[in-house]
Write an enzyme that holds these catalytic residues in place. Sequence first.
Site, PDB file in Angstrom:
ATOM      1  N   GLU A   1      -8.207  34.018  -0.385  1.00 42.66           N
ATOM      2  CA  GLU A   1      -9.199  33.091  -0.976  1.00 42.66           C
ATOM      3  C   GLU A   1     -10.264  33.083   0.063  1.00 42.66           C
ATOM      4  O   GLU A   1      -9.977  33.220   1.241  1.00 42.66           O
ATOM      5  CB  GLU A   1      -8.760  31.565  -1.207  1.00 42.66           C
ATOM      6  CG  GLU A   1      -7.932  31.618  -2.131  1.00 42.66           C
ATOM      7  CD  GLU A   1      -7.693  30.056  -2.903  1.00 42.66           C
ATOM      8  OE1 GLU A   1      -8.528  29.071  -2.454  1.00 42.66           O
ATOM      9  OE2 GLU A   1      -6.619  29.771  -3.432  1.00 42.66           O
TER      10      GLU A   1
ATOM     11  N   ASN B   1       3.992  37.603   1.823  1.00 40.76           N
ATOM     12  CA  ASN B   1       3.474  36.220   2.228  1.00 40.76           C
ATOM     13  C   ASN B   1       4.549  35.301   2.951  1.00 40.76           C
ATOM     14  O   ASN B   1       4.174  34.327   3.687  1.00 40.76           O
ATOM     15  CB  ASN B   1       3.443  35.389   0.765  1.00 40.76           C
ATOM     16  CG  ASN B   1       1.899  35.776   0.261  1.00 40.76           C
ATOM     17  OD1 ASN B   1       0.962  36.279   1.189  1.00 40.76           O
ATOM     18  ND2 ASN B   1       1.616  35.345  -0.998  1.00 40.76           N
TER      19      ASN B   1
ATOM     20  N   CYS C   1      -0.822  29.744  -2.556  1.00 42.00           N
ATOM     21  CA  CYS C   1       0.327  31.124  -2.350  1.00 42.00           C
ATOM     22  C   CYS C   1       1.311  30.806  -1.313  1.00 42.00           C
ATOM     23  O   CYS C   1       2.785  30.940  -1.665  1.00 42.00           O
ATOM     24  CB  CYS C   1      -0.679  32.214  -2.269  1.00 42.00           C
ATOM     25  SG  CYS C   1      -1.437  32.888  -3.322  1.00 42.00           S
TER      26      CYS C   1
ATOM     27  N   LYS D   1      -8.111  26.012   3.900  1.00 44.64           N
ATOM     28  CA  LYS D   1      -8.687  26.667   4.776  1.00 44.64           C
ATOM     29  C   LYS D   1     -10.181  26.495   4.914  1.00 44.64           C
ATOM     30  O   LYS D   1     -10.674  26.395   3.873  1.00 44.64           O
ATOM     31  CB  LYS D   1      -7.895  28.245   4.531  1.00 44.64           C
ATOM     32  CG  LYS D   1      -8.538  28.968   3.583  1.00 44.64           C
ATOM     33  CD  LYS D   1      -7.577  30.170   3.725  1.00 44.64           C
ATOM     34  CE  LYS D   1      -8.489  31.411   3.215  1.00 44.64           C
ATOM     35  NZ  LYS D   1      -7.771  32.663   2.894  1.00 44.64           N
TER      36      LYS D   1
HETATM   37  C1  UDX Z   1      -2.498  34.370   1.291  1.00 41.01           C
HETATM   38  C2  UDX Z   1      -2.320  35.506   1.593  1.00 41.01           C
HETATM   39  O1  UDX Z   1      -2.891  35.762   2.972  1.00 41.01           O
HETATM   40  C3  UDX Z   1      -2.948  36.634   0.562  1.00 41.01           C
HETATM   41  O2  UDX Z   1      -2.451  37.988   1.191  1.00 41.01           O
HETATM   42  C4  UDX Z   1      -2.121  36.493  -0.690  1.00 41.01           C
HETATM   43  O3  UDX Z   1      -2.516  37.344  -1.529  1.00 41.01           O
HETATM   44  C5  UDX Z   1      -2.362  34.888  -0.995  1.00 41.01           C
HETATM   45  O4  UDX Z   1      -1.795  34.231  -0.162  1.00 41.01           O
HETATM   46  P1  UDX Z   1      -4.508  32.649   1.273  1.00 41.01           P
HETATM   47  O5  UDX Z   1      -3.340  31.570   0.412  1.00 41.01           O
HETATM   48  O6  UDX Z   1      -5.982  32.846   0.740  1.00 41.01           O
HETATM   49  O7  UDX Z   1      -3.767  34.060   1.242  1.00 41.01           O
HETATM   50  O8  UDX Z   1      -4.399  31.912   2.528  1.00 41.01           O
HETATM   51  P2  UDX Z   1      -4.501  32.519   3.970  1.00 41.01           P
HETATM   52  O9  UDX Z   1      -5.868  32.863   4.730  1.00 41.01           O
HETATM   53  O10 UDX Z   1      -3.265  33.522   4.291  1.00 41.01           O
HETATM   54  O11 UDX Z   1      -3.855  31.404   4.720  1.00 41.01           O
HETATM   55  C6  UDX Z   1      -2.784  30.481   4.100  1.00 41.01           C
HETATM   56  C7  UDX Z   1      -2.601  29.442   4.950  1.00 41.01           C
HETATM   57  O12 UDX Z   1      -2.184  29.540   6.250  1.00 41.01           O
HETATM   58  C8  UDX Z   1      -3.662  28.315   5.096  1.00 41.01           C
HETATM   59  O13 UDX Z   1      -3.178  26.833   5.052  1.00 41.01           O
HETATM   60  C9  UDX Z   1      -4.154  28.705   6.510  1.00 41.01           C
HETATM   61  O14 UDX Z   1      -4.907  27.643   7.106  1.00 41.01           O
HETATM   62  C10 UDX Z   1      -2.910  28.794   7.117  1.00 41.01           C
HETATM   63  N1  UDX Z   1      -3.149  29.750   8.366  1.00 41.01           N
HETATM   64  C11 UDX Z   1      -3.619  30.957   8.142  1.00 41.01           C
HETATM   65  C12 UDX Z   1      -2.731  29.257   9.745  1.00 41.01           C
HETATM   66  O15 UDX Z   1      -2.375  27.967   9.972  1.00 41.01           O
HETATM   67  N2  UDX Z   1      -3.176  30.220  10.722  1.00 41.01           N
HETATM   68  C13 UDX Z   1      -3.471  31.255  10.338  1.00 41.01           C
HETATM   69  O16 UDX Z   1      -4.077  32.146  11.526  1.00 41.01           O
HETATM   70  C14 UDX Z   1      -3.985  31.899   9.299  1.00 41.01           C
END
Ligand code: UDX
Length: 441
Positions: A160, A213, A276, A336
């Site tokens: 996202e 994931n 996700c 996020k």
């Molecule tokens: C995720 C995967 O990254 C992506 O490849 C898949 O197709 C869908 O799921 P997304 O849900 O958009 O994408 O989020 P992502 O940016 O990965 O973050 C997921 C969660 O982890 C969020 O709550 C974010 O805040 C947390 N996060 C992310 C952390 O706590 N630390 C980080 O360094 C990155």
Amino acid sequence: MKVCVIGSGYVGLVTGACLASMGHDVVCVDKDPSKVDAMLNAKPHFYEPKLEELLKSCVKDGSLTASSDLQEALKGSDISMIAVGTPSADDGSVDLSFVKAVAEEIGTFLKTNDDPHTVVVKSTVVPTTTQDVVKPILEKTSGKSVGDFGLGVNPEFLREGSAVSDFMTPDRIVLGYEDETAQQALKSLYEGFDCPIIETSYANAELIKYTTNSLLATMISFSNDIAYLAEQIEGADEGMVMQGVHADRRLTSITGDSKAEITTYLKGGLGFGGSCLPKDVKALNYFAKTQKAESEMLNAVLNVNAKRMQQVAANIERILGNVKGKTIGIAGLAFKAGTDDVRESSALKLIEILKAKGATLKVHDGLVKDDFGCERCDDLKALAKDSDMVVITTPEADYKNADWNALAKSMNTPNIYDGRGVIAYDEAEHSFHYFTVGKAF
Ligand code: UDX
């Protein structure tokens, strides 16, 4: 190719618009007429950078259209893509009811269709679903067998906030197929992409998505475990510890001159949320149990994540004492930065805990417009004013770059709890009490 994308949620709409912009002839199908109208007017029903512009140009040049009539939309199509939701059922398994219903409808179409056609499972489904659920439904309702029509699995890896770029410049394309029609259709669909293409079985394609994931979630929970430990050790700082870890040559990029992007997941924070990671780890964990291969690792990843906001709330209480009657400003509501999506958001979990303890909550988010029963603030000035603490929950650039010295002056007590380590804090320059994750205080 003529592609019918079924389900116009986040994945379906981004996929449809991107495929149309690549020259395919796309019809996006959704049961919800308001979503169909929105698509025909080139208005996405959720916020995603670049998507609206893309939709506008595709709707205008006719490469993308929308419909709520699936049978009509399927006529003449080379590919039908199942992109409907696969929500978590109460027990953690995947609710396949939408996938099953769509497979039946496609099977009905295939019954009288004599042209080559491939069905592609885009929705996230656990291994064995395509083989044991989708394939039998298609074969039963059509009266035909895979081979008469194609069947493939093509999971998405869209983040996202950068979903359009992720689609257009992918790091990989995963194609699961077991028949030639599907192989040819999928390869033509993605012709011209310059990235590794992994061609494999249905089960591997399904498992690659969950494993990817689950790895990200594992890295986050592992970092939060270390952060919690560091929070108990006088003089320890998990942020600094992770800087040392990231310097490992195996975590640097191929060119060797910068950190690999994945190191952002190796950093203490507030846990993972979104549509996700929580759902997919739960689903894989449940699936592992059904295969008599219970995963201690995934159990731990989920448990650490479930505990994280309780730990943060306890830290806040150590700083403020009893939070009853105290005013706490929450900077960031989305799961996020850069999105308006609040599904499984850590901020909302924290709000619930603090509300139950009697705190008064103020909230700010540049994209999320809901107030969740708290006082909604249009800017950080309003959030900080008279607050006893501000908690930063997302690594938004606005929070990183804000003048916290000036903001702190209007606070009742100048306490900033930096949940994502965004502020480059310098004791000599800053005049507020600074607390961050992974550090004892
Ligand atoms: C995720 C995967 O990254 C992506 O490849 C898949 O197709 C869908 O799921 P997304 O849900 O958009 O994408 O989020 P992502 O940016 O990965 O973050 C997921 C969660 O982890 C969020 O709550 C974010 O805040 C947390 N996060 C992310 C952390 O706590 N630390 C980080 O360094 C990155």
